[in-house]
Design a protein around this motif. Structure first.
Motif, PDB file in Angstrom:
ATOM      1  N   THR A 180       0.812  -1.218   0.000  1.00  9.02           N
ATOM      2  CA  THR A 180       0.000   0.000   0.000  1.00  9.02           C
ATOM      3  C   THR A 180       0.844   1.266   0.000  1.00  9.02           C
ATOM      4  OG1 THR A 180      -0.104   0.062   2.422  1.00  9.02           O
ATOM      5  CG2 THR A 180      -1.831  -1.161   1.279  1.00  9.02           C
ATOM      6  N   LYS A 181       2.114   1.159   0.383  1.00 10.27           N
ATOM      7  CA  LYS A 181       2.962   2.352   0.484  1.00 10.27           C
ATOM      8  C   LYS A 181       3.253   2.962  -0.878  1.00 10.27           C
ATOM      9  CE  LYS A 181       5.193   0.971   4.819  1.00 10.27           C
ATOM     10  NZ  LYS A 181       4.331  -0.193   5.031  1.00 10.27           N
ATOM     11  N   THR A 182       3.072   2.196  -1.954  1.00  6.78           N
ATOM     12  CA  THR A 182       3.292   2.731  -3.295  1.00  6.78           C
ATOM     13  C   THR A 182       2.004   3.224  -3.930  1.00  6.78           C
ATOM     14  OG1 THR A 182       3.009   0.547  -4.307  1.00  6.78           O
ATOM     15  CG2 THR A 182       5.246   1.176  -3.641  1.00  6.78           C
ATOM     16  N   PRO A 203      -2.316   7.156  -0.278  1.00  5.69           N
ATOM     17  CA  PRO A 203      -2.204   7.153   1.186  1.00  5.69           C
ATOM     18  C   PRO A 203      -3.569   6.968   1.834  1.00  5.69           C
ATOM     19  CG  PRO A 203      -1.967   9.384   0.316  1.00  5.69           C
ATOM     20  CD  PRO A 203      -1.965   8.464  -0.861  1.00  5.69           C
ATOM     21  N   SER A 239      -0.152  -4.393   5.356  1.00  9.54           N
ATOM     22  CA  SER A 239       0.586  -3.280   4.755  1.00  9.54           C
ATOM     23  C   SER A 239      -0.240  -2.014   4.959  1.00  9.54           C
ATOM     24  CB  SER A 239       0.803  -3.526   3.257  1.00  9.54           C
ATOM     25  OG  SER A 239       1.506  -2.450   2.659  1.00  9.54           O
ATOM     26  N   SER A 240       0.413  -0.937   5.388  1.00  5.39           N
ATOM     27  CA  SER A 240      -0.329   0.265   5.761  1.00  5.39           C
ATOM     28  C   SER A 240       0.288   1.522   5.173  1.00  5.39           C
ATOM     29  CB  SER A 240      -0.363   0.393   7.292  1.00  5.39           C
ATOM     30  OG  SER A 240      -0.960   1.617   7.680  1.00  5.39           O
ATOM     31  N   SER A 241      -0.593   2.403   4.703  1.00  6.04           N
ATOM     32  CA  SER A 241      -0.198   3.760   4.326  1.00  6.04           C
ATOM     33  C   SER A 241      -1.128   4.766   5.012  1.00  6.04           C
ATOM     34  CB  SER A 241      -0.259   3.934   2.791  1.00  6.04           C
ATOM     35  OG  SER A 241      -1.592   3.805   2.318  1.00  6.04           O
TER      36      SER A 241
END
Length: 491
Positions: free
Chosen positions: A175-177, A180, A243-245
């Protein structure tokens, strides 16, 4: 009497105001449980899991839409309607989706499996299933404060006709790509399979129901506890992954004071050396709990270097090897070139992903790979994509090539004519020029050719809330950020 009634009304109003303050944002949830599959054996627990999670989310202040045993058309419609509902609530909304049921990966793409699917070959999956990236794209097409996706969907591939040619579990999602404000939780790590469980609920949902109800826990800490609980319950066979943003704080439950606090600053990531120092001298069981809760590669690297003995050392080594393989696979899928898949096969010649990698390498073997000429001065150090892209933003790979930086000119005779640039091969070489290269009349040895994957347009923001057409994995899944391939296949 009247005074007592007024007093009771005041207390009730205070409680309502307190609840409103605790959850200042709107909370919407879509809960789906897929149990009654028609072409393969039914799954006992997803319907139970969905019902239990629906109850917990309702208690946590969510307005829940629940549906079970959906066909492909119904699942797509539910996601589209859910996005429309989010749009009516406005941007200050937390949108959550929980899915329990089958999920598989094909060609590096993740798919949620509807109950009416009956595939006979791999190519049937994109036609009959629902791409996870399409779901994510639909949810990110409307402004929200946060998006939370919980997937209890990594169970075994139930289709014998295609089981031998698809990878195990689901592909990695980063998710970081992407956009947000997104949090994605999987019931097990990438490339692994989850268990349905022998009780009323799956191991993942059982842990979620307990940790999710703990008051005041930030979502990251909630899923650390889920990860550890599932790992213990399955004796290391299953370890959830997320996975986190996220940019805003979120808690399922919590007092007004706790929920009103700003999001805590992200904990500093430890290096392998720092993890080794922390773990050294601890009992193996205690050290294992620390690294499982953290879930980082560096933590596992440190643990494996200190504790090699089975069973915990063996489990950690197996997790680490699989995770590194899935990272390499994600890199190959993002590049989507013959050379990238060949490099993966050279590194991992005998894995569950080998048939897929061989197929994609062969499919792309005759497809030209874009090459860009850059001056030697800049070729010595990695060049960011932004430096090779016009100021106006990303370009379509079929458009004009990116501008080339001119190398610093040495002091020379001003009368020396400028070198001419041309697209054809210089006379002194007989080789046919590759597409995308640029040659010069002189100083050809000063020009090097580097390869890089094409740039793509970013996912357009807009009011569209229909599902399909594709949230490509490069932004949040394993592909490029734009759709366009039919059914998600790689051509």
């Amino acid at each position: 009497m009247v005074r007592a009634m007024l007093w009771n009304a005041a207390i009730a109003a205070a409680m309502m105001l307190g609840a409103e303050a605790a959850w200042a944002e709107s909370r919407l949830a879509l809960v789906v449980g897929q149990s009654a599959y028609r072409a393969v054996p039914a799954l006992p627990n997803p319907a139970n899991d969905a019902k239990a999670v629906e109850k917990m989310l309702g208690e946590a202040g969510f307005e829940v839409t629940a549906a079970n045993d959906l066909t492909q058309t119904e699942l797509r419609q539910m996601v589209g309607d859910f996005a429309a509902k989010i749009a009516t609530k406005g941007p200050d909304t937390v949108a959550l989706m929980f899915y329990a049921g089958h999920g598989i990966q094909v060609d590096g793409e993740n798919y949620l499996i509807p109950v009416d699917i009956d595939p006979k070959r791999e190519t049937d999956i994109p036609l009959q299933a629902v791409r996870l990236d399409d779901v994510l794209n639909t949810l990110t097409s409307v402004p929200t404060r946060s998006r939370i996706i919980m997937l209890d969907a990594c169970r075994n591939n139930p289709f014998p006709d295609i089981r031998k040619t698809t990878g195990q579990g689901l592909a990695l999602v980063d998710t970081k790509t992407g956009s947000p404000g997104t949090f994605v939780s999987f019931s097990t790590s990438p490339g692994a399979e989850a268990e349905d469980g022998g009780g009323t609920n799956s191991p993942y949902t059982t842990a979620l129901l307990k940790a999710g109800r703990e008051s005041g826990l930030q979502i990251e800490d909630t899923f650390k506890r889920v990860r550890l609980a599932v790992n213990k319950a399955t004796e290391g066979r299953q370890t959830p992954w997320d996975s986190s943003s996220l940019v805003d704080d979120f808690r399922f439950f919590g007092a007004v004071e706790a929920a009103a606090q700003p999001a805590a600053s992200a904990e500093k990531k430890r290096s392998v050396v720092e993890w080794r120092s922390l773990l050294k001298g601890k009992k193996v069981e205690e050290a294992n709990e620390l690294i499982v809760s953290d879930g980082s590669v560096d933590a596992y690297e440190a643990f494996v270097s200190l504790f090699a003995e089975p069973p915990l050392g063996t489990r950690a080594k197996r997790w680490l090897d699989r995770h590194k393989r899935m990272l390499a696979w994600n890199k190959a899928v993002l590049a989507n070139t013959s050379s990238a898949y060949k490099a993966f096969l050279d590194q991992y010649p005998d894995s569950d992903l080998t048939p897929t990698a061989k197929k994609l390498e062969l499919r792309l073997r005759n497809k030209p790979e874009i090459a860009v000429a850059v001056p030697v001065a800049t070729a010595l150090t990695p060049t960011p994509v932004a430096a090779l892209t016009p100021a106006s933003g990303a370009t379509c790979p079929c458009g004009a090539p990116p501008a080339i930086e001119k190398k610093a000119e040495k002091k020379a005779d001003k009368s020396k004519p400028k070198r001419a640039e041309r697209d054809d091969t210089p006379k002194r070489t007989a080789a046919k020029p590759s597409r995308g290269r640029v040659y010069y009349e002189d100083d050809v040895d000063d020009v090097v050719v580097v390869r890089r994957p094409p740039d793509y347009y970013d996912v357009p923001r807009g009011p569209s809330i229909s599902i399909g057409g594709g949230y490509r994995g490069g932004s949040i899944g394993p592909r490029s950020p734009v759709g366009g391939n039919f059914g998600g296949g790689r051509y």
